[in-house]
Design a protein around this motif. Structure first.
Motif, PDB file in Angstrom:
ATOM      1  N   TYR A   1       0.823  -1.220   0.000  1.00  0.00           N
ATOM      2  CA  TYR A   1       0.000   0.000   0.000  1.00  0.00           C
ATOM      3  C   TYR A   1       0.854   1.265   0.000  1.00  0.00           C
ATOM      4  O   TYR A   1       0.590   2.198  -0.764  1.00  0.00           O
ATOM      5  CB  TYR A   1      -0.938   0.011   1.206  1.00  0.00           C
ATOM      6  CG  TYR A   1      -1.646   1.335   1.404  1.00  0.00           C
ATOM      7  CD1 TYR A   1      -2.747   1.669   0.629  1.00  0.00           C
ATOM      8  CD2 TYR A   1      -1.174   2.272   2.328  1.00  0.00           C
ATOM      9  CE1 TYR A   1      -3.383   2.897   0.782  1.00  0.00           C
ATOM     10  CE2 TYR A   1      -1.798   3.496   2.491  1.00  0.00           C
ATOM     11  CZ  TYR A   1      -2.900   3.802   1.720  1.00  0.00           C
ATOM     12  OH  TYR A   1      -3.524   5.014   1.864  1.00  0.00           O
TER      13      TYR A   1
ATOM     14  N   TYR B   1       2.492   1.918  -3.282  1.00  0.00           N
ATOM     15  CA  TYR B   1       1.464   2.351  -4.236  1.00  0.00           C
ATOM     16  C   TYR B   1       1.081   3.810  -3.993  1.00  0.00           C
ATOM     17  O   TYR B   1       0.950   4.604  -4.926  1.00  0.00           O
ATOM     18  CB  TYR B   1       0.238   1.448  -4.096  1.00  0.00           C
ATOM     19  CG  TYR B   1      -0.963   1.902  -4.897  1.00  0.00           C
ATOM     20  CD1 TYR B   1      -1.040   1.670  -6.269  1.00  0.00           C
ATOM     21  CD2 TYR B   1      -2.013   2.576  -4.266  1.00  0.00           C
ATOM     22  CE1 TYR B   1      -2.145   2.098  -7.005  1.00  0.00           C
ATOM     23  CE2 TYR B   1      -3.108   3.001  -4.995  1.00  0.00           C
ATOM     24  CZ  TYR B   1      -3.175   2.764  -6.364  1.00  0.00           C
ATOM     25  OH  TYR B   1      -4.261   3.197  -7.080  1.00  0.00           O
TER      26      TYR B   1
ATOM     27  N   TYR C   1     -10.727   3.162   9.575  1.00  0.00           N
ATOM     28  CA  TYR C   1      -9.286   2.866   9.580  1.00  0.00           C
ATOM     29  C   TYR C   1      -8.502   3.916  10.367  1.00  0.00           C
ATOM     30  O   TYR C   1      -7.337   3.722  10.673  1.00  0.00           O
ATOM     31  CB  TYR C   1      -8.758   2.749   8.153  1.00  0.00           C
ATOM     32  CG  TYR C   1      -8.809   4.028   7.344  1.00  0.00           C
ATOM     33  CD1 TYR C   1      -7.724   4.894   7.315  1.00  0.00           C
ATOM     34  CD2 TYR C   1      -9.940   4.369   6.608  1.00  0.00           C
ATOM     35  CE1 TYR C   1      -7.752   6.059   6.574  1.00  0.00           C
ATOM     36  CE2 TYR C   1      -9.983   5.535   5.868  1.00  0.00           C
ATOM     37  CZ  TYR C   1      -8.895   6.371   5.853  1.00  0.00           C
ATOM     38  OH  TYR C   1      -8.941   7.539   5.118  1.00  0.00           O
TER      39      TYR C   1
ATOM     40  N   ASN D   1      -4.903  -4.463   8.141  1.00  0.00           N
ATOM     41  CA  ASN D   1      -4.293  -4.181   6.853  1.00  0.00           C
ATOM     42  C   ASN D   1      -5.235  -4.665   5.765  1.00  0.00           C
ATOM     43  O   ASN D   1      -5.397  -5.861   5.545  1.00  0.00           O
ATOM     44  CB  ASN D   1      -2.943  -4.886   6.717  1.00  0.00           C
ATOM     45  CG  ASN D   1      -2.246  -4.539   5.421  1.00  0.00           C
ATOM     46  OD1 ASN D   1      -1.666  -3.475   5.287  1.00  0.00           O
ATOM     47  ND2 ASN D   1      -2.330  -5.436   4.444  1.00  0.00           N
ATOM     48  N   GLY D   2      -5.902  -3.721   5.127  1.00  0.00           N
ATOM     49  CA  GLY D   2      -6.824  -4.062   4.055  1.00  0.00           C
ATOM     50  C   GLY D   2      -6.480  -3.252   2.824  1.00  0.00           C
ATOM     51  O   GLY D   2      -5.310  -3.031   2.501  1.00  0.00           O
ATOM     52  N   VAL D   3      -7.514  -2.788   2.110  1.00  0.00           N
ATOM     53  CA  VAL D   3      -7.279  -1.919   0.954  1.00  0.00           C
ATOM     54  C   VAL D   3      -6.505  -0.687   1.403  1.00  0.00           C
ATOM     55  O   VAL D   3      -5.570  -0.239   0.744  1.00  0.00           O
ATOM     56  CB  VAL D   3      -8.628  -1.517   0.313  1.00  0.00           C
ATOM     57  CG1 VAL D   3      -8.393  -0.528  -0.823  1.00  0.00           C
ATOM     58  CG2 VAL D   3      -9.365  -2.746  -0.195  1.00  0.00           C
ATOM     59  N   VAL D   4      -6.905  -0.168   2.570  1.00  0.00           N
ATOM     60  CA  VAL D   4      -6.167   0.917   3.223  1.00  0.00           C
ATOM     61  C   VAL D   4      -5.832   0.448   4.638  1.00  0.00           C
ATOM     62  O   VAL D   4      -6.729   0.128   5.414  1.00  0.00           O
ATOM     63  CB  VAL D   4      -6.998   2.215   3.289  1.00  0.00           C
ATOM     64  CG1 VAL D   4      -6.222   3.308   4.023  1.00  0.00           C
ATOM     65  CG2 VAL D   4      -7.381   2.679   1.890  1.00  0.00           C
TER      66      VAL D   4
END
Length: 357
Positions: A208, A211, A250, A258-261
């Motif tokens: 993340y 990115y 979040y 810890n996911g998409v954000v």
């Protein structure tokens, strides 16, 4: 066969419900406490003065040698960081050098630490401006949104009255960490081994931050674009069996995920502290810390937590027996907690076997 499958599914649902219900209740209680703020709850970070322009001018003279050491280090490592005391990226990089004890001579490291502590105070002006905004809003009897409340909770400094981990005298008995799985399901050796595997690399499953910075996690030059200390330790704790938590968002200190954000508490040292001080408690003395325990450092004691590391080797009860593995800067057991205490850092350690899970 079909009947057995249905029974197994029912049992699985029952088990899931029995595990998650107390967790949801616990998070609810914690978030309820977070969501009550008044103007008097706003505490500000310590600064050298009320004049950042004067501080900046002073630093260019008093810390001239340290600034040159940092510039030389940036050049030697081929980093694209510009010397600008007001640039958050430069500030973060300088702060990362607060634990680069084996990158500089002892004499030069003293100069670096002094400059790091200056930057730690200097960046507090920006933090205090954010806090003033929240204070003004509360003084005008305006209510905070859920998002604002979570952000304020994560922004507030640690109170000087909050417990920290003391560097006390050695205690009797052999406390070298055993290879064990604690009753809460945390396996300190799995956490240690994860840290050993990734101490000088970046796990592409956690990309993340690369990115977000617009670069590839496979490109080593990308790694200097963010401070990865808390993200790395969070990964190790998760590998050791600590379960993710999901709060209202979040940004909430009740979250650790810890996911998409990733949650703020996953990748930010200060936010990591706000989560684990509640979930595990702060160890009263360094002698209690073992392999697989996480530690935070506050470089100036200003209430803003600056760094996160994992104890990966423990040979006794002194701070000099607690060997650290970390990111930013990336090191495997080249320093111990003694270097933190000797530098005047305030230490917060978490006994992971006592953490709720």
């Amino acid at each position: 066969m079909k009947k057995k499958l249905i029974s197994a599914l029912v049992l699985a649902v029952a088990l899931t419900t029995s595990v998650t219900a107390p967790l949801a209740a616990e998070n609810s209680v914690q978030e309820k406490k977070e969501n009550v703020f008044s103007a008097k709850d706003i505490m500000f970070y310590k600064t050298i003065s009320d004049n950042p322009a004067q501080e900046r001018k002073m630093a260019k003279g008093e810390h001239k040698e340290a600034i040159k050491l940092v510039e030389d280090y940036i050049k030697a490592n081929g980093l694209s960081i510009v010397t600008d005391l007001d640039d958050p990226d430069y500030q973060k990089f300088v702060m990362s050098l607060g634990v680069a004890f084996d990158e500089f001579s002892e004499e030069d490291m003293k100069k670096i630490i002094s400059f790091v502590k200056f930057i730690d105070y200097y960046e507090n002006h920006a933090q205090n401006n954010k806090l003033k905004g929240f204070k003004n809003k509360l003084e005008n009897n305006a209510s905070l949104s859920e998002q604002e409340t979570a952000e304020l909770s994560s922004l507030l400094p640690a109170s000087p009255n909050d417990p920290s981990t003391a560097e006390n005298a050695e205690v009797s008995g052999d406390i070298i960490s055993p290879m064990t799985v604690y009753s809460n399901g945390y396996d300190n050796i799995k956490a240690r081994d994860y840290a050993y595997k990734w101490w000088d690399g970046r796990n592409p499953l956690y990309d993340y931050y690369a990115y977000k910075k617009g670069c590839s996690i496979y490109d080593k030059s990308c790694w200097s674009k963010w401070n990865d200390c808390a993200n790395f330790v969070s990964q190790a704790l998760y590998a050791g069996g600590m379960k993710m938590r999901y709060g209202s968002s979040y940004t909430s200190s009740a979250s650790w995920s810890n996911g998409v954000v990733p949650s703020y508490t996953w990748g930010g040292a200060h936010n990591f502290y706000t989560h684990w001080k509640a979930r595990a408690g702060v160890a009263s003395s360094v002698s209690a810390l073992q392999t697989g325990d996480a530690v935070n450092a506050d470089f100036t004691g200003d209430g803003s937590i600056d760094h996160t590391a994992l104890i990966t080797k423990n040979t006794g009860s002194y701070s000099s027996n607690k060997y650290l593995t970390q990111h930013t800067t990336d090191k495997k057991e080249t320093t111990t907690l003694a270097t933190w205490y000797n530098s005047g850092y305030k230490v917060y350690g978490y006994e992971m076997d006592k953490a709720s899970n």
